[in-house]
Design a protein around this motif. Sequence first.
Motif, PDB file in Angstrom:
ATOM      1  N   ASP A  98      36.457  39.438  24.534  1.00 13.27           N
ATOM      2  CA  ASP A  98      37.053  38.178  25.021  1.00 13.27           C
ATOM      3  C   ASP A  98      36.880  38.033  26.525  1.00 13.27           C
TER       4      ASP A  98
ATOM      5  N   THR B 135      34.189  37.329  30.035  1.00 16.14           N
ATOM      6  CA  THR B 135      33.675  36.134  30.699  1.00 16.14           C
ATOM      7  C   THR B 135      32.578  35.443  29.904  1.00 16.14           C
ATOM      8  N   GLY B 136      32.066  36.130  28.849  1.00 14.36           N
ATOM      9  CA  GLY B 136      30.977  35.539  28.085  1.00 14.36           C
ATOM     10  C   GLY B 136      29.629  35.842  28.655  1.00 14.36           C
TER      11      GLY B 136
ATOM     12  N   SER C 299      35.077  32.371  24.054  1.00 13.72           N
ATOM     13  CA  SER C 299      35.239  32.659  25.478  1.00 13.72           C
ATOM     14  C   SER C 299      34.664  34.013  25.847  1.00 13.72           C
TER      15      SER C 299
END
Length: 381
Positions: free
Chosen positions: A327, A329-330, A361
């Motif tokens: 989960d 910063t991507g 996300s």
Amino acid sequence: MGRRPENRRQWIVKILWTGIWLVYLSAPVTDLLDGGHGVLAQALGWLGLAVFVVWYLLLVFHTGRSERNALALGSLAFLAAESALLVLALGREWLVLFVYVAIASGAALPLRLARWTIPGASALMAALALAVPDGRGFLGALLIPALLGGFAMTGVRELVRTTIALREARATVARLAANEERLRLARDLHDLLGHSLSLITLKAELAGRMLPDQPEQAARQVADIEQVSRQALVDVRKAVTGYRRPRLADELAGARLALAAADVAAELPGEPDLTGVPEDSEAALAWALREAVTNVVRHSGARRCTVELLRRRTPGGQVLELSVEDDGTGGSGAGHGNGLTGLAERLHTAGGTLEAGPAGSGFRLVARVPVGARADVGSRA
């Protein structure tokens, strides 16, 4: 069990675990407080009780460790003598000390000796109970605990000794296994390189004798040397790769430790079912898991990571799928194209595929390898 405490917390836990049984010394303590003894008798009683407790704890703390039976017998004789003096001087409440003498006998001595000292301590307690005023009423309540507690501690002592022996045997097996691996590697390298290096040496000497009169023949010998050396390098790489091949179960354990160290909440599968999965495919998934977890820990800033290992049926057959999702910063994969490219090449060599990209996300990596006989990669391509 059977291991010396290595830090303050372990010392405290062991002292509490051993000292909790000292609660049965409440009878002598109550006698000192409310028994109506004089000041001198109270002082000697407190001193005797303190010496008894310290000596008893030292004996029990070394359960199953020492073969110095003479020292243990001397300590037990001292405890028994002190207990007898305290019973005769202060009264029947101090008979409970013999229960601890019997227990210390079982903890500090082997069964061949404890089978005599435990009944001996119990018999001495019975004799003193009959000698002191109103001591017979305490005899029934203390005799059975002394016998049962003492012989129970002989079992605990043997359990501790067995645990120590098993731990030492496990360490020995690990050392022997490491030595065997080193010997096997030495044999493999000797078999791989012995012939090749001998051939290279002979051809190098032959080429040296041909120069400068026969340059063309010398050049052929040098070409042969190059070919032999390249083949030897390939063989060595194959041998070393076998020793470096990662295992998926080991990488799962390493991922759990790495994520915990980075304060990332992790959801990981248990022991993987690798039935029908070739070693090359397992190694490719292990590399994929290592690369994904490394990116999560170093670059994603994630607080949670989920790892799943599932078997799926596809039109091309059954596959084993590994997915790693965080989960963060991507952008776990940003700036790490080389790592993901090399990972995709490993999976392709094993007949598998790689998918990696943003998911919500965070970031998600999915690696798949075939289960069962590996398909012909070239024909599929």
